[in-house]
Motif scaffolding. Sequence first.
Motif, PDB file in Angstrom:
ATOM      1  N   TYR A 141       0.859  -1.169   0.000  1.00  0.00           N
ATOM      2  CA  TYR A 141       0.000   0.000   0.000  1.00  0.00           C
ATOM      3  C   TYR A 141       0.899   1.223   0.000  1.00  0.00           C
ATOM      4  CZ  TYR A 141      -4.266  -2.573   1.151  1.00  0.00           C
ATOM      5  OH  TYR A 141      -5.341  -3.404   1.115  1.00  0.00           O
ATOM      6  N   GLY A 142       0.610   2.154  -0.890  1.00  0.00           N
ATOM      7  CA  GLY A 142       1.359   3.389  -0.905  1.00  0.00           C
ATOM      8  C   GLY A 142       0.891   4.310   0.210  1.00  0.00           C
ATOM      9  N   LEU A 143       1.659   5.308   0.489  1.00  0.00           N
ATOM     10  CA  LEU A 143       1.318   6.273   1.529  1.00  0.00           C
ATOM     11  C   LEU A 143       0.019   7.001   1.179  1.00  0.00           C
ATOM     12  CD1 LEU A 143       2.046   7.682   4.149  1.00  0.00           C
ATOM     13  CD2 LEU A 143       3.416   9.286   2.809  1.00  0.00           C
ATOM     14  N   THR A 144      -0.165   7.298  -0.092  1.00  0.00           N
ATOM     15  CA  THR A 144      -1.398   7.988  -0.506  1.00  0.00           C
ATOM     16  C   THR A 144      -2.630   7.126  -0.262  1.00  0.00           C
ATOM     17  OG1 THR A 144      -0.289   7.714  -2.639  1.00  0.00           O
ATOM     18  CG2 THR A 144      -1.308   9.794  -2.245  1.00  0.00           C
ATOM     19  N   CYS A 145      -2.533   5.819  -0.511  1.00  0.00           N
ATOM     20  CA  CYS A 145      -3.676   4.931  -0.264  1.00  0.00           C
ATOM     21  C   CYS A 145      -3.962   4.818   1.228  1.00  0.00           C
ATOM     22  CB  CYS A 145      -3.421   3.547  -0.855  1.00  0.00           C
ATOM     23  SG  CYS A 145      -3.389   3.525  -2.655  1.00  0.00           S
ATOM     24  N   THR A 146      -2.923   4.828   2.027  1.00  0.00           N
ATOM     25  CA  THR A 146      -3.109   4.759   3.477  1.00  0.00           C
ATOM     26  C   THR A 146      -3.790   6.017   3.991  1.00  0.00           C
ATOM     27  OG1 THR A 146      -1.116   3.410   3.637  1.00  0.00           O
ATOM     28  CG2 THR A 146      -1.925   4.390   5.670  1.00  0.00           C
ATOM     29  N   LEU A 147      -3.396   7.175   3.455  1.00  0.00           N
ATOM     30  CA  LEU A 147      -3.956   8.437   3.925  1.00  0.00           C
ATOM     31  C   LEU A 147      -5.318   8.763   3.316  1.00  0.00           C
ATOM     32  CD1 LEU A 147      -0.760  10.667   3.870  1.00  0.00           C
ATOM     33  CD2 LEU A 147      -1.880   9.659   5.859  1.00  0.00           C
ATOM     34  N   PHE A 148      -5.451   8.570   2.010  1.00  0.00           N
ATOM     35  CA  PHE A 148      -6.651   9.029   1.306  1.00  0.00           C
ATOM     36  C   PHE A 148      -7.537   7.908   0.790  1.00  0.00           C
ATOM     37  CE2 PHE A 148      -3.342  12.304   0.531  1.00  0.00           C
ATOM     38  CZ  PHE A 148      -3.896  13.292   1.322  1.00  0.00           C
ATOM     39  N   GLY A 149      -7.109   6.682   0.896  1.00  0.00           N
ATOM     40  CA  GLY A 149      -7.891   5.570   0.365  1.00  0.00           C
ATOM     41  C   GLY A 149      -7.482   5.234  -1.060  1.00  0.00           C
ATOM     42  N   HIS A 150      -8.015   4.142  -1.557  1.00  0.00           N
ATOM     43  CA  HIS A 150      -7.664   3.673  -2.895  1.00  0.00           C
ATOM     44  C   HIS A 150      -8.341   4.509  -3.979  1.00  0.00           C
ATOM     45  CE1 HIS A 150      -5.664   0.138  -1.354  1.00  0.00           C
ATOM     46  NE2 HIS A 150      -6.741  -0.201  -0.666  1.00  0.00           N
ATOM     47  N   LYS A 151      -7.672   4.614  -5.111  1.00  0.00           N
ATOM     48  CA  LYS A 151      -8.241   5.213  -6.313  1.00  0.00           C
ATOM     49  C   LYS A 151      -8.576   4.034  -7.225  1.00  0.00           C
ATOM     50  CE  LYS A 151      -7.290   8.481 -10.010  1.00  0.00           C
ATOM     51  NZ  LYS A 151      -6.267   9.317 -10.641  1.00  0.00           N
ATOM     52  N   LEU A 152      -9.848   3.611  -7.207  1.00  0.00           N
ATOM     53  CA  LEU A 152     -10.237   2.360  -7.844  1.00  0.00           C
ATOM     54  C   LEU A 152     -10.650   2.548  -9.294  1.00  0.00           C
ATOM     55  CD1 LEU A 152     -12.308   0.718  -4.980  1.00  0.00           C
ATOM     56  CD2 LEU A 152      -9.966   0.227  -5.654  1.00  0.00           C
ATOM     57  N   GLU A 153     -10.240   1.580 -10.103  1.00  0.00           N
ATOM     58  CA  GLU A 153     -10.683   1.443 -11.487  1.00  0.00           C
ATOM     59  C   GLU A 153     -11.440   0.121 -11.529  1.00  0.00           C
ATOM     60  OE1 GLU A 153      -8.720   1.010 -15.963  1.00  0.00           O
ATOM     61  OE2 GLU A 153      -7.424   1.136 -14.214  1.00  0.00           O
ATOM     62  N   SER A 154     -12.665   0.129 -12.042  1.00  0.00           N
ATOM     63  CA  SER A 154     -13.444  -1.104 -12.028  1.00  0.00           C
ATOM     64  C   SER A 154     -14.001  -1.411 -13.411  1.00  0.00           C
ATOM     65  CB  SER A 154     -14.587  -1.015 -11.009  1.00  0.00           C
ATOM     66  OG  SER A 154     -15.501  -0.033 -11.401  1.00  0.00           O
TER      67      SER A 154
END
Length: 129
Positions: free
Chosen positions: A70-83
């Motif tokens: 998990y990157g720091l950005t995902c830890t702080l702001f959540g995932h940027k999901l593509e579905s």
Amino acid sequence: MKKIIALIMAVVSVFSVMTISAYAQNIEEETVTVTVENTDFIFNSNTTEEFRSKFIASYLNPVDDGAETYGLTCTLFGHKLESSIVTSVTHKVRTIAPRCLQEKYNVETCTRCDYTNKTLISSTYISCC
């Protein structure tokens, strides 16, 4: 006055019919097929190469030991999901017809880290080979 209103209504109805028929022709989606071993993966053409490779890797290696980066950005702001919806066709699974297994997945991957979540929507046997 009635003739002008009737003419305007006729022009509006002609344009609305033309717009609907032009839109209906563009609904058909293009797909990209990737073949790995004896399995075909069918993706929408708007998916990225990274999305495709993440899904194929998670499909071929289903072991989930919980070790994802998990990157720091995902830890702080959540995932940027593509579905997207992905279809896989595994050929010659059974010896009698229908032989091929078709599975549809709802796949979500993060564009910033290794997070991938796939949910099986349907699984059916089809006749393709």
